[in-house]
Design an enzyme around this catalytic site. Structure first.
Site, PDB file in Angstrom:
ATOM      1  N   ASP A  76      -4.078  32.278  76.795  1.00 60.59           N
ATOM      2  CA  ASP A  76      -4.511  31.880  77.837  1.00 60.59           C
ATOM      3  C   ASP A  76      -3.842  32.735  78.989  1.00 60.59           C
ATOM      4  OD1 ASP A  76      -2.280  30.578  77.394  1.00 60.59           O
ATOM      5  OD2 ASP A  76      -2.856  28.619  77.682  1.00 60.59           O
ATOM      6  N   CYS A 101       3.092  27.055  83.876  1.00 64.63           N
ATOM      7  CA  CYS A 101       2.973  26.602  82.461  1.00 64.63           C
ATOM      8  C   CYS A 101       3.212  27.663  81.499  1.00 64.63           C
ATOM      9  CB  CYS A 101       1.528  26.072  82.149  1.00 64.63           C
ATOM     10  SG  CYS A 101       1.277  25.006  80.801  1.00 64.63           S
ATOM     11  N   HIS A 103       1.926  30.879  81.267  1.00 63.83           N
ATOM     12  CA  HIS A 103       1.111  31.804  80.751  1.00 63.83           C
ATOM     13  C   HIS A 103       1.282  33.200  80.793  1.00 63.83           C
ATOM     14  CE1 HIS A 103      -2.308  28.323  80.998  1.00 63.83           C
ATOM     15  NE2 HIS A 103      -1.332  28.004  80.148  1.00 63.83           N
ATOM     16  N   GLU A 135      -6.312  25.810  81.975  1.00 69.95           N
ATOM     17  CA  GLU A 135      -5.726  24.521  82.667  1.00 69.95           C
ATOM     18  C   GLU A 135      -6.844  23.700  83.301  1.00 69.95           C
ATOM     19  OE1 GLU A 135      -2.832  23.900  82.666  1.00 69.95           O
ATOM     20  OE2 GLU A 135      -1.814  25.486  82.404  1.00 69.95           O
ATOM     21  N   HIS A 162       1.948  28.040  72.602  1.00 66.78           N
ATOM     22  CA  HIS A 162       2.247  27.749  73.885  1.00 66.78           C
ATOM     23  C   HIS A 162       3.895  27.531  74.094  1.00 66.78           C
ATOM     24  CE1 HIS A 162       2.412  25.525  77.446  1.00 66.78           C
ATOM     25  NE2 HIS A 162       1.072  25.266  77.474  1.00 66.78           N
ATOM     26  N   HIS A 356       4.807  23.077  83.986  1.00 64.02           N
ATOM     27  CA  HIS A 356       4.178  22.512  85.120  1.00 64.02           C
ATOM     28  C   HIS A 356       5.127  22.398  86.607  1.00 64.02           C
ATOM     29  CE1 HIS A 356       0.081  21.590  83.605  1.00 64.02           C
ATOM     30  NE2 HIS A 356       0.551  22.356  82.802  1.00 64.02           N
TER      31      HIS A 356
END
Length: 384
Positions: A76, A101, A103, A135, A162, A356
């Site tokens: 992502d 996050c 990415h 997101e 992730h 986050h």
């Protein structure tokens, strides 16, 4: 471009970290990805971009030497509306937007894996998907519905990662079954009759109706869901009334549902509908309830592929494997895993701050370790 060095990978990550962009607006990110990829050895590869409704997406397909399958790898590329507070010299240059996050880590690892297989042509075909809008706006679902993954671009199996600040830098975490919960937005509107606070008999108070709805919803998880399974219903926003001495004739609740399987989410949805119907009858009001799941289905790992992935990681002397518990956070890779067999896994980035968070600062040593483990697994997969 030869094999990317650790220093080059870190510079790529830091540049990406400085240019975070929100879902469907990842233009600078797209351009930088193309810039980096264009310097690689593309002799056996094809780049695809400018997709309708996903103009910032990038796909790269590598032709295998003796393909038995097409392996998909997804990363992502979007960021979050968070004001960075890390104090890093390469902090976000875009106000109120940050790769909170991780990415930027995801993309850098994907570029490292891509570069490896461009330098060492793989046995199987490999399709890399640099996906916008994880997101929000469910970019994976949009891509699938556009027919992106058809013909030679159709993967037989899909993988993605992730980052996880709770795991040691470079560790690989995974589990059989669900890795991430599915998420569904829920909005509830109550309509009754406003009136003077001194004459409640002439009004129909929606603060009371909405409050009773919230109270009854608390029993869904405790009394309607198998206690050895997991689910969450949270209402984080309530709007009602205008002044203290006027009874509110309307109210609105906004919340979220989380569940580890799609079956569980659908069960919670049905119970919420039933509670709403009961409140409407009990309080002689109108209750409208709406749900939006989009592409945020549970990330349910394919049993056969995940067993093979975990077995490899456990036996590989260069991989630090950790079996992890399921997480209640959402990820739109779940939608693609509902269409293609595959596995999502964690990459440890070891940090005190959580995903986050405005202070998230992943350890950069995780990048090369992650690339090495993924390369070794994919090469193993191509021969098994």
């Amino acid at each position: 471009m030869a094999q990317l060095t650790d220093e080059e990978l870190i510079q790529i990550r830091r540049h990406l970290h400085q240019i975070p962009e929100l879902a469907m607006h990842e233009t600078q990110t797209h351009d930088y990805l193309i810039e980096v990829i264009s310097k690689m050895n593309l002799e056996h590869a094809e780049i695809r971009e400018q997709l309708p409704d996903l103009p910032t997406a990038v796909l790269v397909r590598i032709e295998g030497t003796n393909p038995q399958r097409t392996i998909g790898y997804r990363t992502d590329i979007d960021a979050l509306p968070v004001s960075e507070q890390t104090g890093l010299p390469f902090s976000s240059t875009h106000p109120d937007v940050m790769h909170a996050c991780g990415h930027d880590i995801h993309m850098t690892v994907a570029l490292g894996v891509l570069n490896h297989f461009l330098e060492h042509q793989p046995k199987d075909n490999v399709v890399f998907f640099f996906q916008p809008a994880e997101e929000s706006e469910n970019g994976g679902k949009v891509a699938y519905e556009q027919g992106v993954f058809q013909g030679k671009w159709q993967p037989d199996e899909f993988y993605g990662l992730h980052d996880n600040p709770d795991l040691p830098a470079g560790a690989i975490g995974c589990r059989m079954g669900t890795l991430f919960a599915g998420t569904t937005e829920v909005n509830v509107d109550f309509h009754g009759k406003s009136g003077h606070a001194a004459f409640p008999q002439n009004a129909n108070d929606m603060v009371v109706a909405a409050s009773q709805f919230i109270n009854q919803v608390q029993t869904i998880i405790s009394r309607s869901i198998n206690p050895i399974e997991s689910g969450v219903v949270t209402f984080g926003l309530m709007k009602a009334g205008t002044i203290r001495n006027v009874i509110a004739g309307s109210a609105r609740l906004e919340g979220t549902i989380r569940g580890l399987t799609q079956v569980m989410i659908e069960r919670i949805v049905e119970r919420l509908k039933e509670v709403a119907e009961g409140i409407a009858k009990s309080y002689d009001c109108t209750v409208k309830i709406a749900f939006n799941q989009g592409g945020y289905l549970p990330v349910e790992n394919n049993p056969e592929l995940t067993k093979r992935f975990i077995s490899f990681c456990e036996q590989d002397d260069q991989t630090n494997f950790v079996e992890t518990a399921p997480a209640m956070t959402g990820e739109d890779f779940g939608y693609l895993l509902s269409k293609f067999p595959g596995t999502m896994f964690w990459l440890g980035v070891e940090d005190d701050s959580q995903l986050h968070s405005a202070t998230l600062n992943p350890k950069e040593e995780s990048i090369s370790k992650g690339i090495n483990s993924i390369n070794r697994f994919l090469e193993f997969r191509m021969n098994h």
